[in-house]
Scaffold this motif. Structure first.
Motif, PDB file in Angstrom:
ATOM      1  N   GLN A 263       0.819  -1.208   0.000  1.00 39.57           N
ATOM      2  CA  GLN A 263       0.000   0.000   0.000  1.00 39.57           C
ATOM      3  C   GLN A 263       0.857   1.264   0.000  1.00 39.57           C
ATOM      4  N   ARG A 264       1.847   1.321   0.874  1.00 37.37           N
ATOM      5  CA  ARG A 264       2.712   2.505   0.926  1.00 37.37           C
ATOM      6  C   ARG A 264       3.506   2.677  -0.365  1.00 37.37           C
ATOM      7  N   MET A 265       3.967   1.560  -0.925  1.00 36.96           N
ATOM      8  CA  MET A 265       4.729   1.636  -2.175  1.00 36.96           C
ATOM      9  C   MET A 265       3.881   2.203  -3.304  1.00 36.96           C
ATOM     10  N   LEU A 266       2.638   1.742  -3.405  1.00 33.90           N
ATOM     11  CA  LEU A 266       1.761   2.230  -4.471  1.00 33.90           C
ATOM     12  C   LEU A 266       1.433   3.706  -4.288  1.00 33.90           C
ATOM     13  N   GLN A 267       1.228   4.109  -3.046  1.00 36.57           N
ATOM     14  CA  GLN A 267       0.992   5.531  -2.785  1.00 36.57           C
ATOM     15  C   GLN A 267       2.209   6.361  -3.179  1.00 36.57           C
ATOM     16  N   LEU A 268       3.385   5.869  -2.829  1.00 33.35           N
ATOM     17  CA  LEU A 268       4.622   6.570  -3.192  1.00 33.35           C
ATOM     18  C   LEU A 268       4.776   6.631  -4.701  1.00 33.35           C
ATOM     19  N   ASN A 269       4.493   5.520  -5.379  1.00 31.31           N
ATOM     20  CA  ASN A 269       4.597   5.495  -6.841  1.00 31.31           C
ATOM     21  C   ASN A 269       3.675   6.523  -7.479  1.00 31.31           C
ATOM     22  N   GLY A 270       2.440   6.595  -6.975  1.00 34.73           N
ATOM     23  CA  GLY A 270       1.496   7.570  -7.520  1.00 34.73           C
ATOM     24  C   GLY A 270       1.969   9.001  -7.315  1.00 34.73           C
ATOM     25  N   LEU A 271       2.489   9.291  -6.135  1.00 35.98           N
ATOM     26  CA  LEU A 271       2.996  10.634  -5.857  1.00 35.98           C
ATOM     27  C   LEU A 271       4.213  10.967  -6.713  1.00 35.98           C
ATOM     28  N   LEU A 272       5.050   9.959  -6.996  1.00 30.39           N
ATOM     29  CA  LEU A 272       6.222  10.190  -7.840  1.00 30.39           C
ATOM     30  C   LEU A 272       5.807  10.498  -9.282  1.00 30.39           C
ATOM     31  N   ILE A 273       4.782   9.793  -9.784  1.00 33.28           N
ATOM     32  CA  ILE A 273       4.275  10.091 -11.129  1.00 33.28           C
ATOM     33  C   ILE A 273       3.797  11.534 -11.194  1.00 33.28           C
ATOM     34  N   PHE A 274       3.025  11.932 -10.186  1.00 39.05           N
ATOM     35  CA  PHE A 274       2.508  13.305 -10.127  1.00 39.05           C
ATOM     36  C   PHE A 274       3.636  14.324 -10.015  1.00 39.05           C
ATOM     37  N   THR A 275       4.585  14.049  -9.122  1.00 38.10           N
ATOM     38  CA  THR A 275       5.696  14.982  -8.890  1.00 38.10           C
ATOM     39  C   THR A 275       6.594  15.106 -10.113  1.00 38.10           C
ATOM     40  N   GLY A 276       6.915  13.960 -10.733  1.00 40.36           N
ATOM     41  CA  GLY A 276       7.802  13.976 -11.886  1.00 40.36           C
ATOM     42  C   GLY A 276       7.212  14.735 -13.056  1.00 40.36           C
ATOM     43  N   LEU A 277       5.939  14.474 -13.365  1.00 41.67           N
ATOM     44  CA  LEU A 277       5.300  15.174 -14.481  1.00 41.67           C
ATOM     45  C   LEU A 277       5.122  16.655 -14.160  1.00 41.67           C
ATOM     46  N   SER A 278       4.801  16.977 -12.913  1.00 36.27           N
ATOM     47  CA  SER A 278       4.649  18.382 -12.521  1.00 36.27           C
ATOM     48  C   SER A 278       5.969  19.136 -12.653  1.00 36.27           C
ATOM     49  N   THR A 279       7.068  18.462 -12.309  1.00 38.17           N
ATOM     50  CA  THR A 279       8.390  19.079 -12.448  1.00 38.17           C
ATOM     51  C   THR A 279       8.678  19.415 -13.909  1.00 38.17           C
ATOM     52  N   LEU A 286      16.009  21.610 -19.832  1.00 29.69           N
ATOM     53  CA  LEU A 286      16.561  20.290 -20.124  1.00 29.69           C
ATOM     54  C   LEU A 286      16.861  19.496 -18.852  1.00 29.69           C
ATOM     55  N   LEU A 287      17.557  20.093 -17.909  1.00 29.83           N
ATOM     56  CA  LEU A 287      17.957  19.383 -16.702  1.00 29.83           C
ATOM     57  C   LEU A 287      16.754  19.017 -15.835  1.00 29.83           C
ATOM     58  N   THR A 288      15.875  19.966 -15.595  1.00 34.04           N
ATOM     59  CA  THR A 288      14.726  19.715 -14.717  1.00 34.04           C
ATOM     60  C   THR A 288      13.718  18.766 -15.365  1.00 34.04           C
ATOM     61  N   ALA A 289      13.517  18.896 -16.676  1.00 30.11           N
ATOM     62  CA  ALA A 289      12.586  17.995 -17.363  1.00 30.11           C
ATOM     63  C   ALA A 289      13.115  16.559 -17.357  1.00 30.11           C
ATOM     64  N   THR A 290      14.425  16.421 -17.545  1.00 32.15           N
ATOM     65  CA  THR A 290      15.039  15.087 -17.489  1.00 32.15           C
ATOM     66  C   THR A 290      14.886  14.491 -16.096  1.00 32.15           C
ATOM     67  N   LEU A 291      15.119  15.310 -15.079  1.00 35.66           N
ATOM     68  CA  LEU A 291      14.931  14.852 -13.697  1.00 35.66           C
ATOM     69  C   LEU A 291      13.484  14.423 -13.466  1.00 35.66           C
ATOM     70  N   GLY A 292      12.552  15.204 -13.995  1.00 33.33           N
ATOM     71  CA  GLY A 292      11.141  14.866 -13.862  1.00 33.33           C
ATOM     72  C   GLY A 292      10.801  13.537 -14.505  1.00 33.33           C
ATOM     73  N   PHE A 293      11.344  13.282 -15.695  1.00 32.09           N
ATOM     74  CA  PHE A 293      11.083  12.028 -16.395  1.00 32.09           C
ATOM     75  C   PHE A 293      11.715  10.845 -15.663  1.00 32.09           C
ATOM     76  N   ILE A 294      12.864  11.085 -15.018  1.00 30.77           N
ATOM     77  CA  ILE A 294      13.500  10.036 -14.206  1.00 30.77           C
ATOM     78  C   ILE A 294      12.575   9.659 -13.044  1.00 30.77           C
ATOM     79  N   ILE A 295      11.999  10.668 -12.401  1.00 36.24           N
ATOM     80  CA  ILE A 295      11.091  10.423 -11.275  1.00 36.24           C
ATOM     81  C   ILE A 295       9.856   9.654 -11.736  1.00 36.24           C
ATOM     82  N   VAL A 296       9.320  10.026 -12.894  1.00 37.15           N
ATOM     83  CA  VAL A 296       8.159   9.319 -13.446  1.00 37.15           C
ATOM     84  C   VAL A 296       8.506   7.861 -13.730  1.00 37.15           C
ATOM     85  N   GLY A 297       9.713   7.628 -14.265  1.00 32.44           N
ATOM     86  CA  GLY A 297      10.145   6.266 -14.560  1.00 32.44           C
ATOM     87  C   GLY A 297      10.127   5.384 -13.336  1.00 32.44           C
TER      88      GLY A 297
END
Length: 375
Positions: A263-279, A286-297
């Protein structure tokens, strides 16, 4: 190991086809619009067989189904290289989708069975093998192109290697993934009933994740070109960073799941998708967008494996039936996500459409605590 061999061969076969799409497009003189339409034949074949694939696997067992389906999948790959007209390519892709879906349900049924034997989460690692095969297929594709081999010759080399590898691996697959007579009787009586609530709940989580995955697969390059304004050689950076982190996340996801819980892992995964795309949306450099895509991955890496693992352990339901139901709903996200991006981007802009997908990550984090199967 035997199940991992199948995951690798399936990933390698799909990546092999993907690596030669530009060559086939050029040889058949297909426009972008026509190619996009023809590419829909593969998911169409997958969706067509979803109502039956789970029952086929339950009836004949995942071991037999996987062995036969992979042979057809390999031959479907070679048929792609024979296409001389667009309709022939579409027909070959449709056949590949049918056999591919049978492989998908049966190999994940095997993986769930092995996970039960091990008594600990390992499904994400199997999906990590698939991702690794994708990198391998891309590199082999570059080699085959440099050697000036035609797609047909290339496809046969991979098909033969896959058939030989899986032939030897098949004997080591588990027999325990076959439906018992009592389960099969129960499934037949409920054929036209509404899917259990837990199937719909798991499917919604999978839908949100796969919509995010599909967006990254199809639109990451366009985003880096149009929004980030990356130079030509750096346009693939977003996609590459996403894929590498998704593979790494899958190999580490099982251990993290043991430590923090599903449960905690899935919640974290969902927040990372949101955070990465928002970034990537609010800081499109270039640098921040790449970081965001890494977080989404990393965010999307373990969601589908955990959802499939949970579906395969629903009490009183054959794993293959449950997996077919959940994967059917989930895969709709993969199909609908990318077109939604294009439609919304046409009306507004690409950043706004990516924002809609980011909300799906937030939905995962909010919905997971309300699903009893994850508690």
């Amino acid at each position: 190991m035997a199940v991992a061999v199948y995951f690798f061969c399936l990933g390698l076969s799909f990546a092999t086809w993907a690596s030669r799409i530009p060559d086939i497009k050029a040889s058949l003189r297909l426009s972008e619009a026509l190619l996009g339409t023809l590419l829909l034949a593969l998911p169409a074949g997958q969706m067509l067989t979803l109502p039956f694939s789970g029952r086929i696997v339950a009836r004949y067992g995942s071991k037999i189904t996987l062995g036969i389906a992979f042979v057809f999948y390999a031959f479907s790959l070679t048929n792609l290289g024979l296409a001389k007209e667009g309709w022939q390519l579409g027909l070959a892709l449709f056949a590949m989708g049918i056999s591919g879906n049978l492989c998908n349900i049966s190999v994940n049924t095997q993986a769930v069975s092995v996970e039960k034997m091990y008594g600990r989460p390992i499904l994400a690692s199997f999906h990590g093998v698939w991702s690794t095969a994708g990198f391998s297929g891309a590199l082999i594709g570059l080699l085959m192109i440099s050697l000036k081999l035609t797609p047909y010759q290339h496809f046969w080399i991979i098909a033969i290697a896959g058939i030989i590898s899986t032939f030897f691996a098949n004997r080591f697959l588990t027999e325990s993934a076959t439906t018992s007579p009592s389960q099969e009787s129960t499934e037949k009586t409920s054929r036209f009933r509404k899917p259990p609530k837990v199937i719909l709940q798991l499917g919604i989580i999978g839908f949100c994740c796969m919509a995010s995955e599909g967006t990254m697969f199809d639109w990451s390059g366009v985003y880096f070109q149009k929004i980030v304004k990356a130079e030509g050689s750096l346009i693939p950076l977003g996609y590459a960073s996403f894929m590498i982190m998704m593979a790494l996340g899958r190999f580490t996801g099982d251990k993290l799941q043991v430590r923090f819980g599903k449960q905690r892992m899935l919640q974290l995964n969902g927040l990372l998708i949101f955070t990465g795309l928002s970034t990537a949306i609010f800081f499109p450099q270039l640098l921040t967008a790449t970081l965001g895509f890494i977080i989404v991955g990393f965010g999307v890496s373990s969601v589908v494996p955990m959802v499939y693992s949970t579906a395969g352990k629903i009490p009183g339901m054959a794993p293959s039936i449950a997996l077919a139901g959940v994967s059917g709903i989930s895969y709709l996200g993969f199909l609908l996500g990318p077109p939604l991006i294009g439609f919304v981007a046409e009306l507004t802009d690409l950043r706004f459409s990516f924002g809609i997908i980011s909300v799906m990550g937030l939905l995962i984090a909010l919905l997971v605590p309300r699903i009893s199967a994850f508690k």
